[in-house]
Design an enzyme around this catalytic site. Structure first.
Site, short mmCIF file in Angstrom:
data_model
loop_
_atom_site.label_atom_id
_atom_site.label_comp_id
_atom_site.label_asym_id
_atom_site.label_seq_id
_atom_site.Cartn_x
_atom_site.Cartn_y
_atom_site.Cartn_z
NE ARG A 130 -26.48 -37.39 -60.02
CZ ARG A 130 -27.83 -37.17 -60.32
NH1 ARG A 130 -28.55 -37.73 -59.54
NH2 ARG A 130 -28.19 -36.16 -61.01
CE1 TYR A 174 -19.94 -36.99 -74.25
CE2 TYR A 174 -21.40 -38.54 -75.25
CZ TYR A 174 -21.16 -37.24 -74.65
OH TYR A 174 -22.16 -36.58 -74.09
N PRO A 175 -15.37 -40.10 -74.09
CG PRO A 175 -13.25 -40.12 -74.52
CD PRO A 175 -14.64 -40.46 -74.85
CG MET A 176 -16.95 -35.47 -70.86
SD MET A 176 -18.57 -34.37 -70.91
CE MET A 176 -17.87 -32.61 -70.97
CG HIS A 226 -24.98 -29.35 -69.27
ND1 HIS A 226 -24.86 -29.16 -70.54
CD2 HIS A 226 -24.23 -30.90 -69.27
CE1 HIS A 226 -24.33 -30.13 -71.36
NE2 HIS A 226 -23.82 -31.16 -70.66
CD GLN A 283 -26.48 -37.46 -67.86
OE1 GLN A 283 -26.31 -37.08 -68.71
NE2 GLN A 283 -26.55 -37.02 -66.68
CB SER A 342 -21.27 -28.47 -73.61
OG SER A 342 -21.70 -29.59 -72.72
#
Length: 305
Positions: A187, A201-203, A228, A241, A279
Protein backbone atom coordinates in the site's frame (compact mmCIF):
# COMPACT_ATOMS: atom_id res chain seq x y z
CA UNK A 1 2.27 25.14 12.12
CA UNK A 2 3.11 27.04 15.25
CA UNK A 3 1.31 30.36 15.68
CA UNK A 4 3.63 33.38 15.52
CA UNK A 5 4.63 34.65 18.93
CA UNK A 6 3.54 38.18 19.90
CA UNK A 7 6.41 40.46 20.88
CA UNK A 8 6.79 41.16 24.59
CA UNK A 9 5.31 44.57 25.31
CA UNK A 10 6.48 44.86 28.96
CA UNK A 11 4.35 46.13 31.84
CA UNK A 12 1.90 48.93 31.13
CA UNK A 13 2.89 52.43 32.15
CA UNK A 14 2.27 53.07 35.83
CA UNK A 15 2.29 49.41 36.77
CA UNK A 16 4.21 48.64 39.94
CA UNK A 17 7.69 47.22 39.48
CA UNK A 18 9.17 44.35 41.44
CA UNK A 19 8.18 40.74 42.07
CA UNK A 20 4.62 39.72 41.22
CA UNK A 21 2.07 39.72 43.98
CA UNK A 22 0.00 36.74 45.06
CA UNK A 23 0.81 33.02 45.20
CA UNK A 24 3.81 31.66 43.24
CA UNK A 25 2.99 30.88 39.61
CA UNK A 26 3.45 27.32 38.40
CA UNK A 27 4.71 26.25 34.96
CA UNK A 28 2.78 27.55 31.94
CA UNK A 29 -0.37 25.59 31.28
CA UNK A 30 -1.06 24.07 27.88
CA UNK A 31 -1.08 20.77 26.01
CA UNK A 32 1.23 18.37 27.88
CA UNK A 33 3.00 17.36 24.65
CA UNK A 34 3.56 20.89 23.34
CA UNK A 35 7.02 21.49 24.81
CA UNK A 36 8.29 17.90 24.80
CA UNK A 37 7.89 16.61 21.25
CA UNK A 38 10.47 17.93 18.77
CA UNK A 39 9.18 19.26 15.50
CA UNK A 40 9.98 17.14 12.42
CA UNK A 41 12.66 18.42 10.09
CA UNK A 42 11.20 20.30 7.08
CA UNK A 43 11.18 17.97 4.07
CA UNK A 44 9.28 17.20 0.86
CA UNK A 45 9.66 13.46 1.56
CA UNK A 46 6.52 11.98 3.19
CA UNK A 47 6.83 10.55 6.69
CA UNK A 48 5.30 7.37 5.27
CA UNK A 49 4.34 6.42 1.75
CA UNK A 50 5.36 7.98 -1.56
CA UNK A 51 4.20 10.75 -3.82
CA UNK A 52 2.12 9.61 -6.81
CA UNK A 53 1.19 11.50 -9.96
CA UNK A 54 -0.90 10.63 -12.99
CA UNK A 55 -0.39 12.80 -16.11
CA UNK A 56 -2.53 12.65 -19.24
CA UNK A 57 -1.60 14.22 -22.59
CA UNK A 58 -2.98 14.76 -26.08
CA UNK A 59 -1.04 15.35 -29.30
CA UNK A 60 -2.12 18.56 -31.03
CA UNK A 61 -2.37 17.53 -34.67
CA UNK A 62 -2.53 21.13 -35.84
CA UNK A 63 0.88 21.84 -34.27
CA UNK A 64 2.68 18.70 -35.43
CA UNK A 65 3.71 20.05 -38.87
CA UNK A 66 5.70 22.84 -37.22
CA UNK A 67 7.85 20.62 -34.97
CA UNK A 68 10.85 18.42 -35.62
CA UNK A 69 9.25 15.01 -35.33
CA UNK A 70 12.45 13.01 -35.52
CA UNK A 71 14.17 14.91 -32.71
CA UNK A 72 10.87 15.14 -30.86
CA UNK A 73 10.34 11.39 -30.88
CA UNK A 74 13.83 10.81 -29.56
CA UNK A 75 13.39 13.39 -26.79
CA UNK A 76 10.00 12.07 -25.73
CA UNK A 77 11.30 8.51 -25.49
CA UNK A 78 14.22 9.76 -23.38
CA UNK A 79 11.87 11.76 -21.14
CA UNK A 80 9.59 8.77 -20.54
CA UNK A 81 12.46 6.34 -20.02
CA UNK A 82 14.93 8.15 -17.72
CA UNK A 83 17.88 6.30 -16.28
CA UNK A 84 19.94 6.47 -13.11
CA UNK A 85 19.02 8.90 -10.37
CA UNK A 86 16.58 10.71 -12.68
CA UNK A 87 14.24 7.73 -12.81
CA UNK A 88 11.39 7.62 -10.26
CA UNK A 89 10.98 4.45 -8.25
CA UNK A 90 7.87 3.53 -10.25
CA UNK A 91 7.02 4.62 -13.80
CA UNK A 92 4.68 3.27 -16.46
CA UNK A 93 3.39 4.72 -19.73
CA UNK A 94 0.02 3.95 -21.31
CA UNK A 95 -1.72 4.52 -24.61
CA UNK A 96 -5.13 5.93 -23.68
CA UNK A 97 -8.22 4.83 -25.58
CA UNK A 98 -10.86 7.45 -26.40
CA UNK A 99 -10.83 11.20 -27.03
CA UNK A 100 -9.87 12.38 -23.53
CA UNK A 101 -6.15 11.77 -23.98
CA UNK A 102 -3.61 10.02 -26.21
CA UNK A 103 -1.18 8.81 -23.57
CA UNK A 104 -0.55 8.81 -19.83
CA UNK A 105 2.38 8.53 -17.45
CA UNK A 106 1.96 7.17 -13.92
CA UNK A 107 4.81 7.63 -11.43
CA UNK A 108 5.65 7.17 -7.77
CA UNK A 109 8.68 8.29 -5.77
CA UNK A 110 9.51 9.70 -2.33
CA UNK A 111 10.64 12.93 -4.05
CA UNK A 112 7.78 14.87 -5.71
CA UNK A 113 10.18 16.97 -7.78
CA UNK A 114 11.71 13.89 -9.39
CA UNK A 115 8.21 13.07 -10.64
CA UNK A 116 7.56 16.65 -11.73
CA UNK A 117 10.85 16.71 -13.66
CA UNK A 118 9.57 13.92 -15.94
CA UNK A 119 6.40 15.87 -16.67
CA UNK A 120 8.39 19.02 -17.46
CA UNK A 121 10.82 17.08 -19.67
CA UNK A 122 7.93 15.78 -21.76
CA UNK A 123 6.72 19.34 -22.37
CA UNK A 124 10.18 20.86 -22.86
CA UNK A 125 11.25 18.67 -25.79
CA UNK A 126 10.90 19.46 -29.51
CA UNK A 127 7.41 17.93 -29.49
CA UNK A 128 6.35 20.10 -26.56
CA UNK A 129 4.46 22.61 -28.69
CA UNK A 130 2.34 19.74 -30.01
CA UNK A 131 1.66 18.10 -26.63
CA UNK A 132 -1.29 19.32 -24.56
CA UNK A 133 -1.70 18.22 -20.93
CA UNK A 134 -5.35 17.28 -20.57
CA UNK A 135 -5.60 16.14 -16.94
CA UNK A 136 -3.49 15.20 -13.96
CA UNK A 137 -3.90 13.98 -10.43
CA UNK A 138 -1.45 14.48 -7.57
CA UNK A 139 -1.70 12.18 -4.57
CA UNK A 140 0.21 10.13 -2.00
CA UNK A 141 0.13 6.52 -0.92
CA UNK A 142 -1.15 5.80 2.55
CA UNK A 143 -2.14 2.97 4.85
CA UNK A 144 -5.91 3.01 5.07
CA UNK A 145 -7.46 3.48 8.49
CA UNK A 146 -9.78 0.58 7.64
CA UNK A 147 -7.00 -2.02 7.46
CA UNK A 148 -7.48 -3.97 10.71
CA UNK A 149 -4.72 -4.64 13.18
CA UNK A 150 -4.07 -8.26 14.11
CA UNK A 151 -6.26 -7.91 17.20
CA UNK A 152 -9.04 -6.21 15.23
CA UNK A 153 -8.88 -9.01 12.67
CA UNK A 154 -9.24 -11.57 15.47
CA UNK A 155 -12.23 -9.70 16.91
CA UNK A 156 -13.81 -9.64 13.46
CA UNK A 157 -13.48 -13.43 13.18
CA UNK A 158 -14.98 -13.86 16.64
CA UNK A 159 -17.89 -11.62 15.68
CA UNK A 160 -18.40 -13.84 12.64
CA UNK A 161 -18.87 -16.91 14.86
CA UNK A 162 -15.34 -18.33 15.22
CA UNK A 163 -14.62 -20.12 18.50
CA UNK A 164 -12.14 -18.26 20.68
CA UNK A 165 -10.00 -21.33 21.45
CA UNK A 166 -10.24 -23.06 18.07
CA UNK A 167 -7.13 -24.05 16.08
CA UNK A 168 -8.82 -22.61 12.98
CA UNK A 169 -9.02 -19.15 14.55
CA UNK A 170 -5.40 -19.29 15.67
CA UNK A 171 -4.27 -20.36 12.20
CA UNK A 172 -6.19 -17.55 10.47
CA UNK A 173 -4.86 -14.92 12.87
CA UNK A 174 -1.28 -16.18 12.46
CA UNK A 175 -1.61 -16.14 8.66
CA UNK A 176 -2.97 -12.59 8.74
CA UNK A 177 -0.11 -11.48 11.02
CA UNK A 178 2.37 -12.86 8.46
CA UNK A 179 0.61 -11.12 5.57
CA UNK A 180 0.18 -7.74 7.24
CA UNK A 181 3.74 -6.42 6.68
CA UNK A 182 3.55 -7.33 2.98
CA UNK A 183 0.11 -5.72 2.70
CA UNK A 184 1.45 -2.56 4.34
CA UNK A 185 4.44 -2.42 2.00
CA UNK A 186 2.23 -2.89 -1.06
CA UNK A 187 0.00 0.00 0.00
CA UNK A 188 2.80 2.42 0.80
CA UNK A 189 5.45 1.49 -1.80
CA UNK A 190 3.61 -0.71 -4.29
CA UNK A 191 5.08 -2.54 -7.22
CA UNK A 192 3.39 -1.76 -10.55
CA UNK A 193 2.27 -5.04 -12.17
CA UNK A 194 3.40 -5.61 -15.74
CA UNK A 195 -0.15 -6.19 -16.96
CA UNK A 196 -1.56 -4.97 -20.28
CA UNK A 197 -4.58 -2.90 -19.23
CA UNK A 198 -5.28 -0.28 -16.58
CA UNK A 199 -8.06 2.12 -15.71
CA UNK A 200 -7.80 5.33 -13.72
CA UNK A 201 -10.44 7.40 -11.98
CA UNK A 202 -10.73 9.84 -9.09
CA UNK A 203 -13.41 9.47 -6.46
CA UNK A 204 -14.73 10.91 -3.24
CA UNK A 205 -17.38 10.20 -0.63
CA UNK A 206 -20.80 11.81 -0.52
CA UNK A 207 -21.57 14.59 1.94
CA UNK A 208 -25.25 15.11 1.08
CA UNK A 209 -27.94 15.09 3.74
CA UNK A 210 -28.93 11.50 4.48
CA UNK A 211 -25.79 10.08 2.88
CA UNK A 212 -22.85 11.85 4.49
CA UNK A 213 -19.98 9.40 4.76
CA UNK A 214 -18.05 11.60 7.15
CA UNK A 215 -20.81 11.69 9.77
CA UNK A 216 -21.16 7.91 9.93
CA UNK A 217 -19.58 6.23 12.99
CA UNK A 218 -16.19 4.68 12.37
CA UNK A 219 -17.53 1.20 13.14
CA UNK A 220 -20.21 1.61 10.47
CA UNK A 221 -17.72 2.88 7.89
CA UNK A 222 -15.38 -0.01 8.71
CA UNK A 223 -18.17 -2.51 8.18
CA UNK A 224 -19.01 -1.06 4.77
CA UNK A 225 -15.36 -1.00 3.71
CA UNK A 226 -14.99 -4.62 4.79
CA UNK A 227 -17.88 -5.54 2.49
CA UNK A 228 -16.18 -3.56 -0.28
CA UNK A 229 -12.90 -5.40 0.28
CA UNK A 230 -14.60 -8.80 0.13
CA UNK A 231 -15.93 -7.93 -3.33
CA UNK A 232 -12.46 -7.00 -4.49
CA UNK A 233 -10.82 -10.14 -3.11
CA UNK A 234 -12.82 -12.19 -5.61
CA UNK A 235 -10.65 -10.68 -8.38
CA UNK A 236 -7.29 -11.50 -6.78
CA UNK A 237 -4.80 -12.52 -9.46
CA UNK A 238 -6.87 -10.85 -12.17
CA UNK A 239 -6.98 -7.23 -10.93
CA UNK A 240 -4.45 -5.28 -8.86
CA UNK A 241 -5.38 -1.96 -7.31
CA UNK A 242 -3.63 1.13 -6.00
CA UNK A 243 -5.56 3.67 -3.92
CA UNK A 244 -3.76 6.95 -3.31
CA UNK A 245 -5.06 9.92 -1.33
CA UNK A 246 -5.54 13.36 -2.85
CA UNK A 247 -6.95 15.06 0.26
CA UNK A 248 -5.24 18.43 0.54
CA UNK A 249 -3.36 17.78 -2.72
CA UNK A 250 -5.93 17.73 -5.52
CA UNK A 251 -9.63 18.18 -6.28
CA UNK A 252 -10.78 14.66 -5.40
CA UNK A 253 -10.20 12.68 -2.23
CA UNK A 254 -8.75 9.53 -3.78
CA UNK A 255 -7.26 8.26 -7.01
CA UNK A 256 -7.95 4.69 -8.05
CA UNK A 257 -5.62 2.81 -10.38
CA UNK A 258 -6.67 -0.68 -11.43
CA UNK A 259 -4.43 -2.98 -13.47
CA UNK A 260 -6.03 -5.95 -15.22
CA UNK A 261 -4.73 -9.07 -16.90
CA UNK A 262 -7.57 -8.41 -19.32
CA UNK A 263 -9.67 -5.24 -19.75
CA UNK A 264 -12.85 -7.24 -19.17
CA UNK A 265 -11.77 -7.81 -15.56
CA UNK A 266 -11.65 -4.04 -15.07
CA UNK A 267 -15.21 -3.65 -16.31
CA UNK A 268 -16.40 -6.56 -14.18
CA UNK A 269 -14.84 -5.45 -10.89
CA UNK A 270 -16.00 -1.83 -11.18
CA UNK A 271 -19.54 -2.98 -11.95
CA UNK A 272 -19.63 -5.47 -9.07
CA UNK A 273 -18.19 -3.12 -6.46
CA UNK A 274 -20.69 -0.37 -7.28
CA UNK A 275 -23.38 -2.50 -5.63
CA UNK A 276 -21.53 -2.41 -2.31
CA UNK A 277 -23.11 0.14 0.03
CA UNK A 278 -19.86 2.11 0.36
CA UNK A 279 -20.10 2.85 -3.37
CA UNK A 280 -23.82 2.63 -4.10
CA UNK A 281 -24.81 5.05 -1.35
CA UNK A 282 -21.67 7.08 -0.71
CA UNK A 283 -19.39 6.86 -3.76
CA UNK A 284 -18.88 9.87 -6.04
CA UNK A 285 -16.84 9.22 -9.19
CA UNK A 286 -14.88 11.42 -11.58
CA UNK A 287 -13.83 10.73 -15.18
CA UNK A 288 -12.68 7.25 -16.16
CA UNK A 289 -9.66 6.62 -18.36
CA UNK A 290 -8.74 3.26 -19.89
CA UNK A 291 -5.16 2.65 -20.95
CA UNK A 292 -2.94 -0.08 -22.36
CA UNK A 293 0.65 -0.33 -21.21
CA UNK A 294 2.99 0.65 -24.04
CA UNK A 295 6.47 2.09 -24.37
CA UNK A 296 6.87 5.70 -25.47
CA UNK A 297 8.01 4.58 -28.92
CA UNK A 298 4.96 2.33 -29.27
CA UNK A 299 2.68 5.20 -28.22
CA UNK A 300 4.24 7.48 -30.85
CA UNK A 301 3.73 4.84 -33.54
CA UNK A 302 0.14 4.18 -32.46
CA UNK A 303 -0.64 7.92 -32.54
CA UNK A 304 1.03 8.29 -35.97
CA UNK A 305 3.51 10.88 -34.67
Amino acid sequence: MNAPQSPSLGPPQGAPQGPPQGPPQGPPQGPPHAARQPLPEPSTIPLSGWHCSHFFYRFRRDALPAVDRSAGREALVAACEPTGDARPQRLQTFAISGHKADFAVTMMDPDPLKIEAIHQSILAGPLGAAIEPTWSFVSMSELSEYVPTVEQYRERLLAGGAAADSPELAAKVAAYERRLPMMTEQRLRPEFPDWPAACFYPMGKSRVVGANWFTEPFSRRTSMMNEHAQSGIQYAGRVSQLITVGVGLDDWEWMVTLWGRNPQYLKDIVYKMRFDEASARYGVFGPFYIGYQKSAAEILDLCRV
